[in-house]
Design a protein around this motif. Structure first.
Motif, PDB file in Angstrom:
ATOM      1  N   PHE A  98      27.435 -15.416  26.554  1.00 38.73           N
ATOM      2  CA  PHE A  98      27.405 -13.970  26.331  1.00 38.73           C
ATOM      3  C   PHE A  98      28.244 -13.595  25.109  1.00 38.73           C
ATOM      4  CE2 PHE A  98      29.170  -9.708  26.807  1.00 38.73           C
ATOM      5  CZ  PHE A  98      28.029  -8.964  27.001  1.00 38.73           C
ATOM      6  N   GLN A  99      29.412 -14.201  24.985  1.00 36.97           N
ATOM      7  CA  GLN A  99      30.276 -13.902  23.837  1.00 36.97           C
ATOM      8  C   GLN A  99      29.621 -14.332  22.534  1.00 36.97           C
ATOM      9  OE1 GLN A  99      33.071 -12.133  23.743  1.00 36.97           O
ATOM     10  NE2 GLN A  99      32.876 -11.775  25.953  1.00 36.97           N
ATOM     11  N   LEU A 102      27.032 -11.768  21.769  1.00 34.87           N
ATOM     12  CA  LEU A 102      27.711 -10.560  21.311  1.00 34.87           C
ATOM     13  C   LEU A 102      28.159 -10.710  19.863  1.00 34.87           C
ATOM     14  CD1 LEU A 102      29.050  -7.799  21.820  1.00 34.87           C
ATOM     15  CD2 LEU A 102      31.032  -9.034  22.747  1.00 34.87           C
ATOM     16  N   LEU A 109      32.564  -5.569  22.366  1.00 31.42           N
ATOM     17  CA  LEU A 109      32.159  -5.167  23.710  1.00 31.42           C
ATOM     18  C   LEU A 109      32.305  -3.663  23.896  1.00 31.42           C
ATOM     19  CD1 LEU A 109      31.149  -6.440  26.354  1.00 31.42           C
ATOM     20  CD2 LEU A 109      33.540  -6.587  27.087  1.00 31.42           C
ATOM     21  N   LEU A 112      29.307  -1.657  22.524  1.00 30.48           N
ATOM     22  CA  LEU A 112      27.981  -1.866  23.091  1.00 30.48           C
ATOM     23  C   LEU A 112      27.583  -0.708  23.994  1.00 30.48           C
ATOM     24  CD1 LEU A 112      27.773  -5.587  24.277  1.00 30.48           C
ATOM     25  CD2 LEU A 112      26.710  -4.576  22.272  1.00 30.48           C
ATOM     26  N   GLU A 114      25.275   0.562  27.213  1.00 32.05           N
ATOM     27  CA  GLU A 114      24.907  -0.117  28.456  1.00 32.05           C
ATOM     28  C   GLU A 114      23.572  -0.838  28.301  1.00 32.05           C
ATOM     29  OE1 GLU A 114      25.413  -1.781  31.907  1.00 32.05           O
ATOM     30  OE2 GLU A 114      26.919  -0.476  30.969  1.00 32.05           O
ATOM     31  N   GLN A 116      22.354  -2.121  25.466  1.00 32.60           N
ATOM     32  CA  GLN A 116      22.592  -3.311  24.653  1.00 32.60           C
ATOM     33  C   GLN A 116      23.252  -4.419  25.467  1.00 32.60           C
ATOM     34  OE1 GLN A 116      24.888  -1.254  21.633  1.00 32.60           O
ATOM     35  NE2 GLN A 116      23.318  -1.688  20.077  1.00 32.60           N
ATOM     36  N   ARG A 117      24.212  -4.019  26.316  1.00 34.66           N
ATOM     37  CA  ARG A 117      24.881  -5.001  27.173  1.00 34.66           C
ATOM     38  C   ARG A 117      23.871  -5.675  28.102  1.00 34.66           C
ATOM     39  NH1 ARG A 117      30.357  -4.741  29.395  1.00 34.66           N
ATOM     40  NH2 ARG A 117      30.454  -2.646  28.474  1.00 34.66           N
ATOM     41  N   GLN A 118      22.989  -4.876  28.682  1.00 33.91           N
ATOM     42  CA  GLN A 118      21.977  -5.421  29.580  1.00 33.91           C
ATOM     43  C   GLN A 118      21.029  -6.356  28.844  1.00 33.91           C
ATOM     44  OE1 GLN A 118      21.823  -5.205  32.810  1.00 33.91           O
ATOM     45  NE2 GLN A 118      19.871  -6.301  33.026  1.00 33.91           N
ATOM     46  N   LEU A 120      21.702  -8.156  26.202  1.00 38.37           N
ATOM     47  CA  LEU A 120      22.404  -9.407  25.916  1.00 38.37           C
ATOM     48  C   LEU A 120      22.447 -10.312  27.146  1.00 38.37           C
ATOM     49  CD1 LEU A 120      25.442  -8.400  23.656  1.00 38.37           C
ATOM     50  CD2 LEU A 120      23.287  -9.467  22.984  1.00 38.37           C
ATOM     51  N   TRP A 121      22.741  -9.712  28.300  1.00 38.66           N
ATOM     52  CA  TRP A 121      22.778 -10.521  29.519  1.00 38.66           C
ATOM     53  C   TRP A 121      21.397 -11.076  29.865  1.00 38.66           C
ATOM     54  CZ3 TRP A 121      26.627 -12.981  31.184  1.00 38.66           C
ATOM     55  CH2 TRP A 121      27.917 -12.447  31.160  1.00 38.66           C
TER      56      TRP A 121
END
Length: 242
Positions: A98-99, A102, A109, A112, A114, A116-118, A120-121
């Motif tokens: 994940f890092q 990112l 972090l 980001l 929400e 974009q975070r999703q 990436l995951w």
């Protein structure tokens, strides 16, 4: 189904109780120190101190695959990149992936959204299994039945180029990504991947649908892949090893 769910996780497990055994270093090529060790992965929490372990029957099949390879290509050996991976290391590597994703965005972090975070995951979990502690849904490597491998040329003392790195999160990691290419170099990548696949599947392993390097025997993924090709109703004989 969430982004962490995998279709093979519905396969029932009846663990046969085989022990983990060391992969014989004299027969294979290892990278030392191990790549995940260099990143700081917590192997000290593992039942064994090395990732170069597999369940007994799985290890025997890997030896057989290496023999098939040498019989046809005497200058080649199987390089074992990774094998047994405890849950703690799986968690460490998922977080690391994940890092890395990112970092590729150029954002932090905190910046980001929400969404974009999703996203990436979701990219991470296309390639990495969730570090689940549920005995019904173990990560494949945590069973001791999955192995990441590539090919090594003992004449040139180099790893064969497969067109993408192991663990690379990209479409190029798809096993047949270069199959239809007209570029001679890319066709060589495909040929190298096919050599690896042929010896591994001949020994009973099945290949991950999205990773050219990942093969397994007897875990949930193997049973799920087997059942896609057959109606025999295979189940997993290897669950989480701890």
């Amino acid at each position: 189904m969430t982004s962490t769910d995998k279709p093979y996780q519905k396969i029932p497990i009846q663990d046969c109780g085989e022990l983990l055994i060391p992969i014989p270093a004299e027969l294979f090529i290892f990278e030392s120190p191990h790549p995940y060790h260099k990143l700081g992965a917590p192997y000290q929490l593992s039942p064994v101190s090395s990732p170069y372990y597999l369940r007994e029957n799985v290890g025997d099949r890997l030896i057989t695959a290496n023999q098939y390879l040498q019989a046809e290509y005497p200058h080649l050996r199987i390089l074992v990149f990774d094998a047994y991976r405890p849950i703690e290391v799986q968690q460490f590597m998922v977080d690391h992936a994940f890092q890395q994703q990112l970092k590729a965005t150029g954002l932090t972090l905190e910046l980001l959204s929400e969404q974009q975070r999703q996203q990436l995951w979701e990219e991470v979990y296309k390639f990495w299994a969730s570090p689940s502690h549920d005995p019904a849904t173990p990560p494949p490597h945590s069973t001791g039945a999955a192995v990441d491998v590539t090919l090594f040329d003992i004449v040139t003392v180099s790893v064969l180029n497969m067109g993408s790195d192991i663990d690379e999160i990209s479409p190029r990691s798809q096993p047949d990504y270069f199959a239809e290419s007209s570029d001679p170099t890319e066709l060589e990548y495909h040929r190298n991947r096919q050599i690896l696949k042929q010896v591994m599947t001949r020994a009973g392993f099945l290949q991950h649908l999205h990773e050219w390097w990942h093969f397994s025997y007897g875990d949930q993924m193997w049973a799920w892949l087997h059942n896609r090709q057959s109606t025999k109703g295979a189940i997993a004989c290897y669950g989480r090893y701890s």
